[in-house]
Motif scaffolding. Structure first.
Motif, PDB file in Angstrom:
ATOM      1  N   VAL A 146       0.876  -1.175   0.000  1.00  0.00           N
ATOM      2  CA  VAL A 146       0.000   0.000   0.000  1.00  0.00           C
ATOM      3  C   VAL A 146       0.913   1.224   0.000  1.00  0.00           C
ATOM      4  O   VAL A 146       1.981   1.205   0.617  1.00  0.00           O
ATOM      5  CB  VAL A 146      -0.933  -0.004   1.228  1.00  0.00           C
ATOM      6  CG1 VAL A 146      -1.638   1.337   1.385  1.00  0.00           C
ATOM      7  CG2 VAL A 146      -1.961  -1.126   1.108  1.00  0.00           C
ATOM      8  N   ARG A 167      -2.730   6.285  -0.862  1.00  0.00           N
ATOM      9  CA  ARG A 167      -3.295   6.187  -2.210  1.00  0.00           C
ATOM     10  C   ARG A 167      -4.170   4.938  -2.338  1.00  0.00           C
ATOM     11  O   ARG A 167      -3.674   3.809  -2.303  1.00  0.00           O
ATOM     12  CB  ARG A 167      -2.182   6.164  -3.251  1.00  0.00           C
ATOM     13  CG  ARG A 167      -1.382   7.459  -3.298  1.00  0.00           C
ATOM     14  CD  ARG A 167      -0.475   7.500  -4.499  1.00  0.00           C
ATOM     15  NE  ARG A 167      -1.222   7.391  -5.753  1.00  0.00           N
ATOM     16  CZ  ARG A 167      -0.641   7.398  -6.953  1.00  0.00           C
ATOM     17  NH1 ARG A 167       0.687   7.516  -7.041  1.00  0.00           N
ATOM     18  NH2 ARG A 167      -1.361   7.279  -8.044  1.00  0.00           N
ATOM     19  N   GLU A 168      -5.446   5.161  -2.484  1.00  0.00           N
ATOM     20  CA  GLU A 168      -6.377   4.044  -2.640  1.00  0.00           C
ATOM     21  C   GLU A 168      -6.350   3.485  -4.056  1.00  0.00           C
ATOM     22  O   GLU A 168      -6.796   2.360  -4.292  1.00  0.00           O
ATOM     23  CB  GLU A 168      -7.802   4.501  -2.297  1.00  0.00           C
ATOM     24  CG  GLU A 168      -7.983   4.916  -0.846  1.00  0.00           C
ATOM     25  CD  GLU A 168      -7.779   3.758   0.111  1.00  0.00           C
ATOM     26  OE1 GLU A 168      -8.009   2.598  -0.302  1.00  0.00           O
ATOM     27  OE2 GLU A 168      -7.373   4.002   1.263  1.00  0.00           O
ATOM     28  N   ASP A 169      -5.808   4.266  -4.997  1.00  0.00           N
ATOM     29  CA  ASP A 169      -5.830   3.858  -6.401  1.00  0.00           C
ATOM     30  C   ASP A 169      -4.606   3.045  -6.806  1.00  0.00           C
ATOM     31  O   ASP A 169      -4.559   2.501  -7.913  1.00  0.00           O
ATOM     32  CB  ASP A 169      -5.922   5.096  -7.305  1.00  0.00           C
ATOM     33  CG  ASP A 169      -4.740   6.043  -7.111  1.00  0.00           C
ATOM     34  OD1 ASP A 169      -4.286   6.184  -5.947  1.00  0.00           O
ATOM     35  OD2 ASP A 169      -4.263   6.627  -8.101  1.00  0.00           O
ATOM     36  N   LYS A 179      -2.255   0.005  -5.471  1.00  0.00           N
ATOM     37  CA  LYS A 179      -1.919  -1.061  -4.530  1.00  0.00           C
ATOM     38  C   LYS A 179      -1.365  -2.247  -5.315  1.00  0.00           C
ATOM     39  O   LYS A 179      -1.640  -2.392  -6.508  1.00  0.00           O
ATOM     40  CB  LYS A 179      -3.150  -1.515  -3.739  1.00  0.00           C
ATOM     41  CG  LYS A 179      -3.776  -0.444  -2.868  1.00  0.00           C
ATOM     42  CD  LYS A 179      -5.033  -0.963  -2.177  1.00  0.00           C
ATOM     43  CE  LYS A 179      -5.714   0.148  -1.392  1.00  0.00           C
ATOM     44  NZ  LYS A 179      -6.965  -0.324  -0.739  1.00  0.00           N
ATOM     45  N   GLU A 225      -2.798  -2.047   4.946  1.00  0.00           N
ATOM     46  CA  GLU A 225      -3.756  -0.950   5.128  1.00  0.00           C
ATOM     47  C   GLU A 225      -3.646  -0.388   6.546  1.00  0.00           C
ATOM     48  O   GLU A 225      -3.649   0.836   6.753  1.00  0.00           O
ATOM     49  CB  GLU A 225      -5.184  -1.456   4.878  1.00  0.00           C
ATOM     50  CG  GLU A 225      -5.430  -2.015   3.480  1.00  0.00           C
ATOM     51  CD  GLU A 225      -5.756  -0.937   2.463  1.00  0.00           C
ATOM     52  OE1 GLU A 225      -5.579   0.260   2.782  1.00  0.00           O
ATOM     53  OE2 GLU A 225      -6.182  -1.291   1.348  1.00  0.00           O
ATOM     54  N   LYS A 228      -2.002   3.424   7.929  1.00  0.00           N
ATOM     55  CA  LYS A 228      -2.665   4.380   8.827  1.00  0.00           C
ATOM     56  C   LYS A 228      -1.757   4.740  10.004  1.00  0.00           C
ATOM     57  O   LYS A 228      -1.685   5.905  10.416  1.00  0.00           O
ATOM     58  CB  LYS A 228      -3.979   3.790   9.335  1.00  0.00           C
ATOM     59  CG  LYS A 228      -5.023   3.561   8.251  1.00  0.00           C
ATOM     60  CD  LYS A 228      -6.243   2.845   8.823  1.00  0.00           C
ATOM     61  CE  LYS A 228      -7.252   2.501   7.732  1.00  0.00           C
ATOM     62  NZ  LYS A 228      -8.402   1.733   8.273  1.00  0.00           N
TER      63      LYS A 228
END
Length: 590
Positions: free
Chosen positions: A38, A48-50, A52, A186, A190
């Motif tokens: 991630v 960045r969620e886009d 991975k 993930e 965080k």
């Protein structure tokens, strides 16, 4: 929250890895089965969620996941069966880095601790006999950073659950499946972002070196190290060529991929050569380390003469069998007070060296006998004789199949064939072919956990696959492929064909007759239309045969080959346990 993150990198690649494992066994040849990334963009301060990366990986050394591994990681056998092996996944990861323009000195890996890179990644590349890439030579150990930044408030020791400790400290809830590599990433992303938001510096604090002074201090090995995490890590620090060290000075442009001891780049200091070989430590081990031997890290494993000790092995009379290559008897090891062993005397030195080479190469891998000892007797004791000592691995499949009154069921036959294919593929990946696969060279037994497992034995005819071995004798037999009977060069496909003939032998399906002189003619007939020999429920054998013949010209494909098992009956799992019973202390396959 700080205006600009204290981080010298444009991107932080949060990494987590899941591996094969066995309960309470730290002397286990770990293989990556999930590799996840991630990304934190430190310039925009976002996760960045886009972008991975998440891949499952097919293990090679132990392709069948233990029940403990499946429970611990949450990864199903079918998931890894359809995945690519690590070299392919690593290549995919490198392509992913290029596609997203992650430049090597402008990103850093972030891991929970040092285990993922120092232990797992280093070991995986040793298994695949590749140098460790420069990008895996340095990383951010997040647990160490937090311990230093929050002295007296945050502490986490190696045997503790880092995820839980971090979650408790920052009150960040873990979401997803426990110990899933992507979900771990993930969560760690965080935590890392929170650490940066609080104004803390995130930079490389762990590196790999080829030499470390502390490894010269003698280590007293805990006799139970294989079952104790801390003791095992002490042993692994000596076993692995590269050791992880903390660093307070790391400049990406100057130090990236470089060994901080020898000052050489990763292309020179590859991690393949051990500069502090722990001979004294190996001598303390009660049993050879499977972890070390499987990766080819034990220098002594190239020795083919062993150490002869007079009267060390006492025959027990429990087992005795003679074959073409030699004679095997059950023995008791007086020196180590060990029962359950088979000592095999091999007639010809070339057969001895062939078998020993394979047993050493396959040590620790599922589906192969455990080599306990090997030695040659001195000439003055009546001539040189050649001996191998192995664990007793069970009865031959031929004998067990004959005592099954109604014959082995179709599903059990498929399970056995599937497991035999897996075992042969492991052998082929190591660069060897068996050349003598038949129903008496496959052994089967119920093991301590109640499961029935098969193993391949007798490697006296084994040879390297490259170059393709030409026949040095007439290998025509009932179990041999048409190509072998013709005298063609041997290939992996001939081993696989023989394993299908093993399945046919076990159910007394005999298209080749009993006349040795007719085998070639009858195999030509069989090859022309194999499907006519099988009932509807057994057609999968004929289809597998056709698939093997097709791949002889198109090239080997693991996925296509094993899909034959999964597609024949989508409701049936060929990796499921072999069903059986034990009657009057005899194994019976249902």
């Amino acid at each position: 929250m700080t205006a600009v993150y204290k981080c010298p990198y444009d991107n932080l690649l949060i990494l987590n890895i899941a591996t094969t494992c066995e309960e309470r066994n730290f002397d286990y040849p770990l293989e990556i089965i999930q590799f996840s990334i991630v990304v934190i963009d430190t310039r925009t301060k976002t996760i960045r969620e886009d972008v991975k990366f998440n891949r499952y990986v097919r293990p090679i050394i132990n392709p069948m996941l233990t029940d403990y591994c499946k429970s611990y990681t949450g990864i199903a056998q079918a998931t890894v069966d359809t995945a690519e092996p690590f070299p392919v996944v690593c290549e995919q990861f490198c392509e992913w880095l290029q596609v997203h323009d992650f430049q090597e000195t402008r990103y850093a890996f972030v891991a929970l601790n040092r285990q993922d890179l120092w232990l797992v990644a280093q070991y995986q590349f040793l298994l695949t006999k590749q140098p460790l890439p420069a990008m895996f030579r340095q990383w951010v150990d997040m647990n160490a950073l937090m311990t230093k930044a929050h002295q007296g408030q945050y502490t986490s020791r190696p045997e503790e659950d880092f995820v839980q400790n971090m979650s408790d400290f920052y009150s960040i809830r873990y979401e997803g499946k426990a110990r899933n590599a992507l979900d771990n990433c993930e969560f760690l992303a965080k935590v890392t972002k929170r650490f940066l938001d609080d104004g803390n510096l995130v930079t490389v604090n762990e590196i790999l070196k080829c030499f470390f002074g502390n490894r010269n201090i003698p280590l007293t090995v805990d006799p139970e190290w294989g079952t104790k995490f801390i003791s095992a890590m002490e042993v692994h620090e000596r076993i692995l060529p590269l050791i992880a060290c903390h660093t307070g000075r790391f400049f990406p442009e100057d130090h990236y991929g470089m060994c901080h001891y020898c000052k050489q780049p990763a292309s020179v200091c590859t991690g393949r050569e051990h500069k502090q070989y722990p001979k004294d430590m190996y001598e303390q081990l009660r049993e050879p380390s499977v972890f070390a031997i499987t990766a080819g890290l034990v220098k002594e494993q190239n020795d083919h003469f062993g150490h002869y000790v007079l009267n060390r092995y006492r025959p027990t009379g429990k087992f005795k069998e003679a074959g073409v290559q030699g004679r095997a008897v059950a023995v008791f090891d007086i020196l180590h007070n060990r029962d359950g062993l088979i000592m095999k005397r091999i007639m010809h030195p070339e057969d001895y060296h062939r078998e020993l080479t394979v047993l050493q190469a396959m040590r620790g891998q599922a589906g192969f006998p455990h080599l306990h000892d090997f030695f040659t007797t001195p000439a003055h004791l009546g001539g040189v004789q050649y001996f191998l000592v192995m664990d007793y691995e069970g009865e031959c499949l031929d004998d067990v199949s004959r005592r099954t009154d109604r014959g082995i069921s179709n599903y059990n036959l498929m399970r056995i064939t599937y497991k035999l294919f897996w075992t042969l593929e492991s052998l082929h990946i190591q660069g060897y072919c068996h050349r003598d696969v038949h129903a008496r060279n496959v052994v089967i037994r119920q093991e301590f956990d109640g499961l029935v497992r098969i193993k391949l034995i007798d490697f006296g005819m084994s040879l390297p696959l490259d170059p393709s071995p030409m026949p040095d004798r007439n290998l025509t037999s009932w179990h041999a492929s048409l190509e072998v009977c013709r005298g063609d060069a041997y290939s992996r496909f001939d081993d696989l064909t023989s394993s299908l003939f093993v399945a046919m032998w076990c159910i007394r399906l005999n298209p080749f007759g009993e006349d040795h002189g007719q085998y070639l003619t009858r195999k030509v007939t069989f090859d022309a239309n194999p499907l006519v020999w099988f009932t509807k429920e057994l057609k999968w054998i004929g289809k597998l045969y056709n698939s093997i013949q097709l791949q002889r010209s198109s090239g080997y494909s693991h996925t296509d080959m094993f899909d034959n098992f999964h597609k024949w009956d989508p409701e049936f799992d060929p990796t499921s346990p072999i069903t059986h019973s034990v009657i009057e202390n005899q194994l019976r396959i249902e």
